[in-house]
Structure formats: structure tokens, C-alpha cells
Design a protein around this motif. Structure first.
Motif, PDB file in Angstrom:
ATOM      1  N   THR A  62       0.689  -1.340   0.023  1.00 16.54           N
ATOM      2  CA  THR A  62       0.009   0.102  -0.068  1.00 16.54           C
ATOM      3  C   THR A  62       0.822   1.417  -0.121  1.00 16.54           C
ATOM      4  OG1 THR A  62      -0.284  -0.322   2.262  1.00 16.54           O
ATOM      5  CG2 THR A  62      -2.044  -1.088   1.193  1.00 16.54           C
ATOM      6  N   SER A  63       1.979   1.279   0.555  1.00 15.43           N
ATOM      7  CA  SER A  63       2.902   2.170   0.710  1.00 15.43           C
ATOM      8  C   SER A  63       3.500   2.397  -0.639  1.00 15.43           C
ATOM      9  CB  SER A  63       4.179   1.885   1.335  1.00 15.43           C
ATOM     10  OG  SER A  63       5.112   2.987   1.411  1.00 15.43           O
ATOM     11  N   THR A  66       0.742   4.192  -3.118  1.00 21.57           N
ATOM     12  CA  THR A  66       0.713   5.659  -2.598  1.00 21.57           C
ATOM     13  C   THR A  66       2.106   6.362  -3.346  1.00 21.57           C
ATOM     14  OG1 THR A  66      -0.233   4.999  -0.578  1.00 21.57           O
ATOM     15  CG2 THR A  66       0.764   7.339  -0.722  1.00 21.57           C
ATOM     16  N   GLY A  81      -4.272   8.758  -4.014  1.00 16.44           N
ATOM     17  CA  GLY A  81      -3.201   8.046  -3.475  1.00 16.44           C
ATOM     18  C   GLY A  81      -3.159   8.718  -1.868  1.00 16.44           C
ATOM     19  N   VAL A  84      -5.614   5.943  -0.295  1.00 22.44           N
ATOM     20  CA  VAL A  84      -4.841   4.939  -0.651  1.00 22.44           C
ATOM     21  C   VAL A  84      -4.041   4.783   0.955  1.00 22.44           C
ATOM     22  CG1 VAL A  84      -3.071   3.003  -1.470  1.00 22.44           C
ATOM     23  CG2 VAL A  84      -4.893   4.028  -2.753  1.00 22.44           C
ATOM     24  N   PHE A  85      -3.472   5.791   1.034  1.00 21.56           N
ATOM     25  CA  PHE A  85      -2.453   6.082   2.182  1.00 21.56           C
ATOM     26  C   PHE A  85      -3.299   5.825   3.570  1.00 21.56           C
ATOM     27  CE2 PHE A  85       0.377   8.533   4.913  1.00 21.56           C
ATOM     28  CZ  PHE A  85       1.527   7.692   4.684  1.00 21.56           C
ATOM     29  N   HIS A  88      -3.307   2.197   4.144  1.00 18.83           N
ATOM     30  CA  HIS A  88      -1.964   1.823   4.557  1.00 18.83           C
ATOM     31  C   HIS A  88      -1.604   2.253   5.961  1.00 18.83           C
ATOM     32  CE1 HIS A  88       2.417   2.285   4.683  1.00 18.83           C
ATOM     33  NE2 HIS A  88       2.359   3.195   5.069  1.00 18.83           N
TER      34      HIS A  88
END
Length: 220
Positions: A62-63, A66, A81, A84-85, A88
Motif C-alpha cells: 500500500t505504501s 501511494t 494516493g 490509499v494512504f 496504508h
């Protein structure tokens, strides 16, 4: 020389190339080496870890997603992003709470207060945030403050090698978060991007070391 030492050297080299590419904003190299840091780190963990926890791979993947979405500096990609972060960071926090066996959250909440104060003071001091980003940044500031509280409370209550690596990791994340916020909403300097990338690479290496110490101590 064993695979772990070789992969550690490769990780350092890849991170160094990426930092230089960020300074000169050389996009072809950035598109290759920025995600490559995560790939090498996951490979390093695979060969080092006695457990190979799926949560580690989810955290790094996930990082990676991003980081790739942040490269184009396009609002659409940055917005995706940021979303998603959030996932994360939630995975990251859950993973740390799980491996540290955190049960008393009062010290965590108290230790989170200084981080909340700093980030929200800066946050409410700017009027450059759009409505779409506003609420996501509130979530991000809250999560990074919680992460800081977890690391700081464990370090104060139990000063061990795992707590030290966790604190180093989280303080790198906190500094990175601060630099990115300043760059995006206040002023831009060419040096910010390589500093941010250096912190990002170091933070995840510290996270790898933190997880590895816990896994090896548990397996023994």
C-alpha cells in the motif's frame, strides 16, 4: 556474503539513486527506483523473517501504490494516493498494535496529544486546502498523531530495542508528514523532495528492523 547483507546493500544503493533522482526531478529514474525500494525491502524481509507476516507485505504494498500515485504531481492521482494512504496507515497502526500487544490505550492517547496539537495547529493555520482534501487531511493528521502516541508511549514505558526502532521509524514518518505538508501548502524548495525520500526509505527500513526484532524474539 549472505543474501540479507547483499539485499541490504542493494536497498541502500536503490534508495541513494532515488534520492538523487528526486533532487534533479528525473522522472524516468523515479518511476523505476521509487517502487523498487519497496520491492527490495519486501524481498529483504522475505529472506530475513522467520514468520513472513502478510501484514508486513500489505503495509509495504500500500505504501508502494501511494508512492507511485504521488509521482505525477497531478491532483487526481494525489487524491487517490491520499485515500490509499489512509488504508496504508490503518494497516500500519493495526499491525504495530498487534505485534506490540498494546492493551492499555490511555498512555497512547496521552502521548498522542503533542502530535495532535502540532499537526492541527499547522493544519488550521492554512486556508489553501480544497474541500476534497480537507477531510482526508484531518484523518491523516489524526492517524499520524496516533502512530506517534503508540511509539512514544511504548518507548517511555518499555525502553527496549524494539521500542527504540519503532520510535525511530515513527519519528521519521512524523518528520516526513510535516515536510510534505509544508511543501504542498506553504512553500516549495528543491531540497524537500530528496529529504522526504530519504526519510521515507529510512522509516521503512527502521520498520523492517522493528518487525524483525519482534519476530525473532517471539520465535526464540
Amino acid at each position: 556474503m549472505d543474501k540479507v547483507k547483499i539485499l541490504t546493500g542493494i536497498l541502500l544503493l536503490v534508495a541513494l539513486i532515488e534520492v538523487i533522482a528526486e533532487y534533479f526531478r528525473f522522472l524516468p529514474v523515479i518511476y523505476i527506483f521509487k517502487p523498487l525500494i519497496s520491492v527490495v525491502l519486501m524481498t529483504l524481509y522475505w529472506y530475513s523473517s522467520p514468520i513472513k507476516d502478510i501484514l508486513f507485505f500489505l503495509t509495504i504494498v500500500t505504501s508502494l501504490i501511494t508512492n507511485v500515485l504521488f509521482i505525477p504531481n497531478d491532483f487526481k492521482f494525489i487524491f487517490i494516493g491520499l485515500i490509499v494512504f489512509v488504508f496504508h496507515r490503518l494497516i500500519n497502526i493495526f499491525y504495530i498494535i498487534k505485534v506490540m500487544k498494546t492493551k492499555d490505550f490511555i498512555p497512547v492517547i496521552l502521548a498522542s496529544v503533542p502530535f495532535l496539537f502540532i499537526f492541527f495547529y499547522i493544519f488550521f493555520d492554512t486556508d489553501l486546502l480544497s474541500n476534497e482534501v480537507y477531510y482526508i487531511m484531518i484523518i491523516h493528521n489524526s492517524l499520524i498523531s496516533l502512530l506517534g502516541g503508540i511509539a512514544l508511549s511504548h518507548y517511555i514505558m518499555n525502553d527496549s530495542s524494539r521500542s527504540s526502532w519503532l520510535l525511530i521509524c515513527v519519528l521519521s514518518f512524523v518528520t516526513l508528514h510535516f515536510i510534505i505538508f509544508i511543501e504542498k501548502f506553504y512553500f516549495q524548495l528543491q531540497i524537500f523532495r530528496p529529504i522526504a525520500m530519504s526519510l521515507n526509505a529510512f522509516a521503512y527500513f527502521a520498520f523492517y528492523k522493528f518487525i524483525l526484532i519482534i519476530e525473532k524474539s517471539n520465535s526464540n
